[in-house]
Enzyme design. Structure first.
Site, PDB file in Angstrom:
ATOM      1  N   ASP A   1      23.977  -3.598 -22.667  1.00  0.00           N
ATOM      2  CA  ASP A   1      24.812  -2.645 -23.389  1.00  0.00           C
ATOM      3  C   ASP A   1      24.200  -1.251 -23.395  1.00  0.00           C
ATOM      4  OD1 ASP A   1      27.065  -1.809 -24.654  1.00  0.00           O
ATOM      5  OD2 ASP A   1      26.627  -2.712 -26.599  1.00  0.00           O
TER       6      ASP A   1
ATOM      7  N   HIS B   1      29.610  -0.447 -23.931  1.00  0.00           N
ATOM      8  CA  HIS B   1      30.912  -0.712 -24.547  1.00  0.00           C
ATOM      9  C   HIS B   1      31.558   0.564 -25.104  1.00  0.00           C
ATOM     10  CE1 HIS B   1      28.768  -0.989 -28.548  1.00  0.00           C
ATOM     11  NE2 HIS B   1      29.935  -0.533 -28.980  1.00  0.00           N
TER      12      HIS B   1
ATOM     13  N   SER C   1      28.163   3.423 -32.570  1.00  0.00           N
ATOM     14  CA  SER C   1      27.623   2.815 -31.355  1.00  0.00           C
ATOM     15  C   SER C   1      27.222   3.875 -30.340  1.00  0.00           C
ATOM     16  CB  SER C   1      28.656   1.889 -30.728  1.00  0.00           C
ATOM     17  OG  SER C   1      28.859   0.743 -31.504  1.00  0.00           O
TER      18      SER C   1
END
Length: 382
Positions: free
Chosen positions: A153, A123, A228
């Site tokens: 992910d 992402h 992230s």
């Protein structure tokens, strides 16, 4: 009239001796008590009180004062800021973005097959067409995706024309982590470059994320938007996880840390590295799900065990081998599988070109089917 006589010399000497003994004992007690208290190091915790009949217990805590600092120094050169950009694809995006859709995340450089690559989240790179990675020394380099896994992910990037002096981070062993262990998160939250936060491993194991349940590392080290893809590191400076999401009880679109963050265990990422770098092994299954008694009864599958195939890629290896939606995979290479991650783990033991042996249930019949693992087509996940 009462007469008072002065005490004799003998009496004075006797009383002086008595008082000296008593005073010396009391003074010696307080002096010795003070010396014991002063001898206790700052890292010693003493339990109990003078009234306790049992001796006081002691807990000596010893640690390197610079353990966190040293771990950050080891990991820092390998942590990168990832910036992605693309053109707007609708009038709505154009009006809201001012002409450019952009995003910021983190990543970590690691070495695989003698190549310096970047591990991050899917992402983070999204569908950006222009990716830039920024090193801690300020250099900015162009990068491109090698492979990605949307459900897990995880993604791997390669730097275009990488410099020879790139530093890589060691990948640790997440199976050895324990709840309560110190960990460090390094990343770029809210575009504050190279931010370090510290916490502990709050929990290990499966967590429910709505439609999916997956094994994660839960930590209270502050993780926010921009963290992230960045590493979660142990005190030895080894990457033990890849930070990928946080919990927000309010369900806001842009969540803010409330002390519950999650990382993908690095051992899961290591299992997927061959797939991410080489885009295979791929056997052409579009969607699969664990079987259940209710599902098996409704669709008359012939078994309530195994993994149900919901779709196959047309022209792919599974399709050419004769597999179809409604078939149930009971085992891979003779090993029973009941969960998606078990099947994935079995497949990831193979390489491109290998033959994968599947035990398949179709209605009342069970058969062995061989499927040749291939490379993921460029348009498979678009």
């Amino acid at each position: 009239m009462t007469s008072r006589h002065a005490p004799s010399a003998f009496t004075v000497a006797f009383l002086s001796l008595i008082f000296g003994i008593v005073g010396g004992g009391i003074g010696g007690y307080y002096v010795s008590r003070t010396q014991v208290q002063q001898a206790q190091t700052p890292g010693t915790v003493v339990a109990g009180s003078p009234a306790d009949s049992a001796p006081a217990s002691k807990l000596q805590v010893t640690t390197d004062q610079n353990a966190i600092v040293n771990a950050v120094k080891r990991i820092s050169p390998a942590v990168v800021k990832i910036t992605g950009q693309r053109e707007p694809r609708s009038w709505m995006e154009l009006m809201s973005s001012g002409g450019v859709i952009s995003g910021i995340g983190s990543g970590v450089i690691f070495e695989y097959e003698k190549r310096k690559l970047i591990l991050t989240n899917t992402h983070v790179i999204g569908d950006f067409t222009d990716l830039t990675v920024k090193l801690t020394d300020g250099r900015e380099l162009k990068a491109q995706p090698l492979g990605r896994m949307t459900e897990e992910d995880l993604a791997v990037l390669e730097i275009i024309n990488p410099p020879a002096d790139l530093k890589s981070a060691p990948l640790g062993d997440s199976d050895k982590l324990q709840a309560g262990e110190w960990v460090i998160a390094v990343g770029n939250p809210f575009n504050f470059e190279h931010t370090v936060t510290v916490g502990v491993v709050s929990a290990l194991g499966a967590r429910d994320f709505g439609r999916e349940t997956r094994k994660v590392i839960q930590t209270d080290a502050a993780i926010n938007q921009g963290n992230s893809g960045g590493p979660l590191v142990d005190l030895a400076g080894n990457v033990v996880g890849i930070n990928f999401r946080i919990f927000d009880p309010q369900g806001n679109p842009v969540a803010t840390n409330v002390g519950i963050g999650f990382s993908i265990p690095i051992n899961q990422a290591k299992e997927a590295l061959y797939f991410l770098v080489h885009r295979g092994p791929f056997i052409g299954l579009a969607h699969v799900m664990p079987n259940s008694p209710g599902f098996a009864h409704y669709y008359q599958l012939g078994t309530d065990k195994g993994i149900v195939i919901l779709g196959v890629y047309e022209g792919g290896p599974a399709d050419r081998a004769g597999l179809r939606a409604g078939d149930v995979i009971i085992a891979v290479d003779g090993k029973t599988v009941t969960q998606n991650d078990e099947m994935q783990k079995a497949l990831f033991k193979h390489r491109i070109g290998d033959t994968v042996r599947l035990t398949v249930q179709r209605g009342g019949n069970q058969q062995e089917t061989n499927v040749t693992a291939e490379k993921v087509p460029d348009n498979a996940f678009r």
